[in-house]
Design a protein around this motif. Structure first.
Motif, PDB file in Angstrom:
ATOM      1  N   PHE A 138       0.862  -1.192   0.000  1.00 53.06           N
ATOM      2  CA  PHE A 138       0.000   0.000   0.000  1.00 53.06           C
ATOM      3  C   PHE A 138       0.892   1.234   0.000  1.00 53.06           C
ATOM      4  O   PHE A 138       1.798   1.342   0.839  1.00 53.06           O
ATOM      5  N   VAL A 139       0.677   2.126  -0.966  1.00 53.74           N
ATOM      6  CA  VAL A 139       1.524   3.319  -1.084  1.00 53.74           C
ATOM      7  C   VAL A 139       0.648   4.577  -0.981  1.00 53.74           C
ATOM      8  O   VAL A 139      -0.586   4.504  -1.020  1.00 53.74           O
ATOM      9  N   LYS A 140       1.324   5.719  -0.876  1.00 56.05           N
ATOM     10  CA  LYS A 140       0.648   7.011  -0.761  1.00 56.05           C
ATOM     11  C   LYS A 140      -0.369   7.160  -1.900  1.00 56.05           C
ATOM     12  O   LYS A 140      -0.086   6.776  -3.043  1.00 56.05           O
ATOM     13  N   ASP A 141      -1.505   7.745  -1.580  1.00 55.87           N
ATOM     14  CA  ASP A 141      -2.578   7.844  -2.575  1.00 55.87           C
ATOM     15  C   ASP A 141      -2.228   8.827  -3.694  1.00 55.87           C
ATOM     16  O   ASP A 141      -1.419   9.742  -3.505  1.00 55.87           O
ATOM     17  N   ARG A 142      -2.888   8.657  -4.830  1.00 59.54           N
ATOM     18  CA  ARG A 142      -2.799   9.595  -5.951  1.00 59.54           C
ATOM     19  C   ARG A 142      -3.545  10.876  -5.553  1.00 59.54           C
ATOM     20  O   ARG A 142      -4.687  10.780  -5.057  1.00 59.54           O
ATOM     21  N   PRO A 143      -2.977  12.067  -5.775  1.00 62.39           N
ATOM     22  CA  PRO A 143      -3.719  13.290  -5.445  1.00 62.39           C
ATOM     23  C   PRO A 143      -5.009  13.373  -6.279  1.00 62.39           C
ATOM     24  O   PRO A 143      -4.994  13.079  -7.473  1.00 62.39           O
ATOM     25  N   GLY A 144      -6.113  13.764  -5.631  1.00 63.15           N
ATOM     26  CA  GLY A 144      -7.389  13.925  -6.358  1.00 63.15           C
ATOM     27  C   GLY A 144      -7.948  12.614  -6.889  1.00 63.15           C
ATOM     28  O   GLY A 144      -8.720  12.608  -7.850  1.00 63.15           O
ATOM     29  N   HIS A 145      -7.556  11.509  -6.260  1.00 62.59           N
ATOM     30  CA  HIS A 145      -7.911  10.170  -6.753  1.00 62.59           C
ATOM     31  C   HIS A 145      -9.433   9.951  -6.766  1.00 62.59           C
ATOM     32  O   HIS A 145     -10.074   9.924  -5.707  1.00 62.59           O
ATOM     33  N   ASP A 146     -10.012   9.787  -7.941  1.00 63.34           N
ATOM     34  CA  ASP A 146     -11.460   9.547  -8.039  1.00 63.34           C
ATOM     35  C   ASP A 146     -11.811   8.251  -7.319  1.00 63.34           C
ATOM     36  O   ASP A 146     -11.184   7.219  -7.516  1.00 63.34           O
ATOM     37  N   ARG A 147     -12.874   8.301  -6.494  1.00 62.19           N
ATOM     38  CA  ARG A 147     -13.240   7.146  -5.685  1.00 62.19           C
ATOM     39  C   ARG A 147     -13.938   6.056  -6.505  1.00 62.19           C
ATOM     40  O   ARG A 147     -13.652   4.881  -6.370  1.00 62.19           O
ATOM     41  N   ARG A 148     -14.881   6.474  -7.320  1.00 58.37           N
ATOM     42  CA  ARG A 148     -15.669   5.440  -8.019  1.00 58.37           C
ATOM     43  C   ARG A 148     -16.105   5.926  -9.403  1.00 58.37           C
ATOM     44  O   ARG A 148     -16.553   7.072  -9.545  1.00 58.37           O
ATOM     45  N   TYR A 149     -15.960   5.058 -10.393  1.00 62.17           N
ATOM     46  CA  TYR A 149     -16.565   5.259 -11.716  1.00 62.17           C
ATOM     47  C   TYR A 149     -17.567   4.131 -11.934  1.00 62.17           C
ATOM     48  O   TYR A 149     -17.271   2.973 -11.616  1.00 62.17           O
ATOM     49  N   ALA A 150     -18.709   4.465 -12.499  1.00 60.83           N
ATOM     50  CA  ALA A 150     -19.712   3.426 -12.788  1.00 60.83           C
ATOM     51  C   ALA A 150     -20.600   3.914 -13.930  1.00 60.83           C
ATOM     52  O   ALA A 150     -21.279   4.927 -13.813  1.00 60.83           O
ATOM     53  N   ILE A 151     -20.557   3.175 -15.014  1.00 61.23           N
ATOM     54  CA  ILE A 151     -21.225   3.603 -16.259  1.00 61.23           C
ATOM     55  C   ILE A 151     -22.568   2.906 -16.452  1.00 61.23           C
ATOM     56  O   ILE A 151     -22.679   1.692 -16.246  1.00 61.23           O
ATOM     57  N   ASP A 152     -23.546   3.673 -16.868  1.00 57.65           N
ATOM     58  CA  ASP A 152     -24.820   3.097 -17.318  1.00 57.65           C
ATOM     59  C   ASP A 152     -24.771   3.016 -18.855  1.00 57.65           C
ATOM     60  O   ASP A 152     -24.888   4.038 -19.532  1.00 57.65           O
ATOM     61  N   PRO A 153     -24.593   1.818 -19.412  1.00 61.20           N
ATOM     62  CA  PRO A 153     -24.482   1.709 -20.883  1.00 61.20           C
ATOM     63  C   PRO A 153     -25.816   1.392 -21.554  1.00 61.20           C
ATOM     64  O   PRO A 153     -25.846   0.895 -22.685  1.00 61.20           O
ATOM     65  N   SER A 154     -26.950   1.697 -20.869  1.00 61.38           N
ATOM     66  CA  SER A 154     -28.233   1.204 -21.395  1.00 61.38           C
ATOM     67  C   SER A 154     -28.629   1.864 -22.717  1.00 61.38           C
ATOM     68  O   SER A 154     -29.353   1.270 -23.515  1.00 61.38           O
ATOM     69  N   LYS A 155     -28.128   3.086 -22.988  1.00 62.45           N
ATOM     70  CA  LYS A 155     -28.443   3.703 -24.287  1.00 62.45           C
ATOM     71  C   LYS A 155     -27.831   2.878 -25.431  1.00 62.45           C
ATOM     72  O   LYS A 155     -28.478   2.647 -26.461  1.00 62.45           O
ATOM     73  N   MET A 156     -26.593   2.417 -25.231  1.00 58.99           N
ATOM     74  CA  MET A 156     -25.942   1.559 -26.244  1.00 58.99           C
ATOM     75  C   MET A 156     -26.729   0.269 -26.447  1.00 58.99           C
ATOM     76  O   MET A 156     -26.889  -0.215 -27.573  1.00 58.99           O
ATOM     77  N   GLU A 157     -27.200  -0.285 -25.324  1.00 53.17           N
ATOM     78  CA  GLU A 157     -27.937  -1.561 -25.410  1.00 53.17           C
ATOM     79  C   GLU A 157     -29.269  -1.363 -26.121  1.00 53.17           C
ATOM     80  O   GLU A 157     -29.641  -2.131 -27.006  1.00 53.17           O
ATOM     81  N   ARG A 158     -29.954  -0.301 -25.717  1.00 51.74           N
ATOM     82  CA  ARG A 158     -31.316  -0.040 -26.217  1.00 51.74           C
ATOM     83  C   ARG A 158     -31.300   0.401 -27.683  1.00 51.74           C
ATOM     84  O   ARG A 158     -32.019  -0.133 -28.513  1.00 51.74           O
TER      85      ARG A 158
END
Ligand code: NAD
Ligand code: TYD
Length: 341
Positions: free
Chosen positions: A271-291
């Motif tokens: 475990f090392v020092k964190d990245r500055p401004g490190h985004d906590r979570r990304y989560a994509i809704d791809p339903s437009k592509m599916e639909r």
């Protein structure tokens, strides 16, 4: 049709060209790539002799060069793509990602041709709960993401202002063959094989939404052909994973496939020092592509991880040549002084 593909010597671009040429053998492809540290001519040696494929070494910021090329459409992958590098120096990110995109948009405008701009889910910033839809606010947090958001909005502006036929894709984290070993997955695999410490930023609980690169390539192909002009399309694998879980999964897979002791590889986690401004979570809704475009991710995570680890085990020469070169000094700068926490 003659398609200008930029950044085709990089990770996603090279996977895309291989996919695109085999899916559309009647098309001509011009691959324009500057061959920065991340561009590797070796990525496409298997197709370089094809008569419908041409490689041009050059910069997307070079207007004269772009004007001299013949093409009927643009698919724009070229970018400075690594968040950690953008934190060290944002300048090449603004130059290539913003100015380079402007040059290509001007070219599309002049020729009246379609341009698919490959953007990223990182333009949305970080999300605690729920999913990013195409309507989510654009709130980038890293210099990389800000440069991609600028180019993404510029593409939109060229559509609104000049009527340029632009389509924009925003995809989540890709993984698979030919990814440069500064990104999480190939770095973990290479370090495990070399018995080097495996750096995990912060508490390792950050979440990314992973997609196998070929599923992204299929999506870009479909948006290029069928996407509605001016629209944005989210692409994602519906596969949220915490970093620490991915690291452990990869180490277990390398141990299994590489015939190494699992406990010894798991002990490499640091475990090392964190990245500055490190985004906590990304989560994509791809339903437009599916639909709307009948696309969906096809590669399951276990299958994708197995294929990826196998590829890096079978292609050690590819990444060992990279690691032995210029990348080594970057690695020292990034991790040399980043003591464990
Ligand atoms: P990469 O860094 O592996 O490849 C980038 C390529 O662009 C390299 O071949 C490089 O030589 C070329 N390039 C850089 N500057 C250039 C310039 N000025 N002129 C011409 N060529 C230049 O990146 P990647 O991971 O393959 O990403 C490709 C695109 O996909 C980028 O636009 C990135 O923002 C986007 N994207 C990536 C991910 C991901 O997880 N990797 C996810 C979503 C979107
Ligand atoms: P990365 O592959 O750089 O992609 P991005 O930052 O564009 O999502 O990193 C993926 C995640 O892994 C991110 O949360 C940062 C983390 N990470 C580590 O923990 N250690 C590392 O050595 C690297 C490169 C990334």
């Amino acid at each position: 049709m003659k398609v200008l593909i930029t950044g085709g010597a990089g990770f996603i671009g090279s996977n895309f060209i291989r996919h695109f040429i085999s899916a559309h053998p009647g098309y001509e492809v011009v691959n324009l790539d500057k061959l920065t540290y991340a561009g590797n001519f070796e990525n496409l040696t298997d197709i370089e002799a094809l008569s419908n494929y041409t490689f041009v070494r050059g910069d997307v910021c070079d207007r004269q060069l772009i004007d001299s090329l013949k093409f009927d459409a643009i698919i724009h992958f070229a970018a400075e793509s690594h968040v950690d590098r953008s934190i060290i120096d944002a300048s090449p990110f603004l130059q290539t990602n913003v100015i380079g995109t402007q040059v290509l948009l001007e070219a599309a405008r002049k020729r009246g041709c379609r341009m698919l701009h490959v953007s990223t889910d990182e333009v949305y910033g970080s999300i605690e709960t729920g999913l990013f839809t195409e309507e989510s606010p654009v709130m980038p947090n890293s210099p990389y993401a800000a440069s991609k958001a600028s180019s993404d909005l510029l593409a939109r502006a060229f559509h609104e202002t000049y009527g340029v036929d632009v389509v924009i894709t925003r995809c989540s984290n890709n993984y698979g063959p030919y990814q440069f070993p500064e990104k999480l997955m190939p770095l973990v695999i290479a370090n495990a094989i070399g018995s080097k410490a495996v750096p995990v930023y912060g508490d390792g609980m950050n979440i990314r939404d992973w997609i196998y690169v070929i599923d992204h390539c299929r999506a870009v192909d479909i948006v290029f052909h069928k996407g509605r002009s001016g629209d944005v399309y989210n692409i994602g694998g519906k596969n949220e994973q915490r970093n620490i879980d991915i690291v452990k999964k990869l180490l277990v897979e390398v141990a299994r496939k590489g015939g190494m002791p699992e406990e010894r590889l798991l002990d490499l986690i640091l475990f090392v020092k964190d990245r500055p401004g490190h985004d906590r979570r990304y989560a994509i809704d791809p339903s437009k592509m599916e639909r709307e475009l009948c696309w969906g991710p096809e590669t399951g995570f276990d299958d994708g991880i197995a294929k990826t680890v196998e590829w890096y085990l079978a292609n050690r020469g590819w990444w060992q040549r990279i690691i032995s070169g210029e990348y080594q000094s970057y690695y020292e700068m990034q991790y040399g002084k980043r003591a464990g926490s």
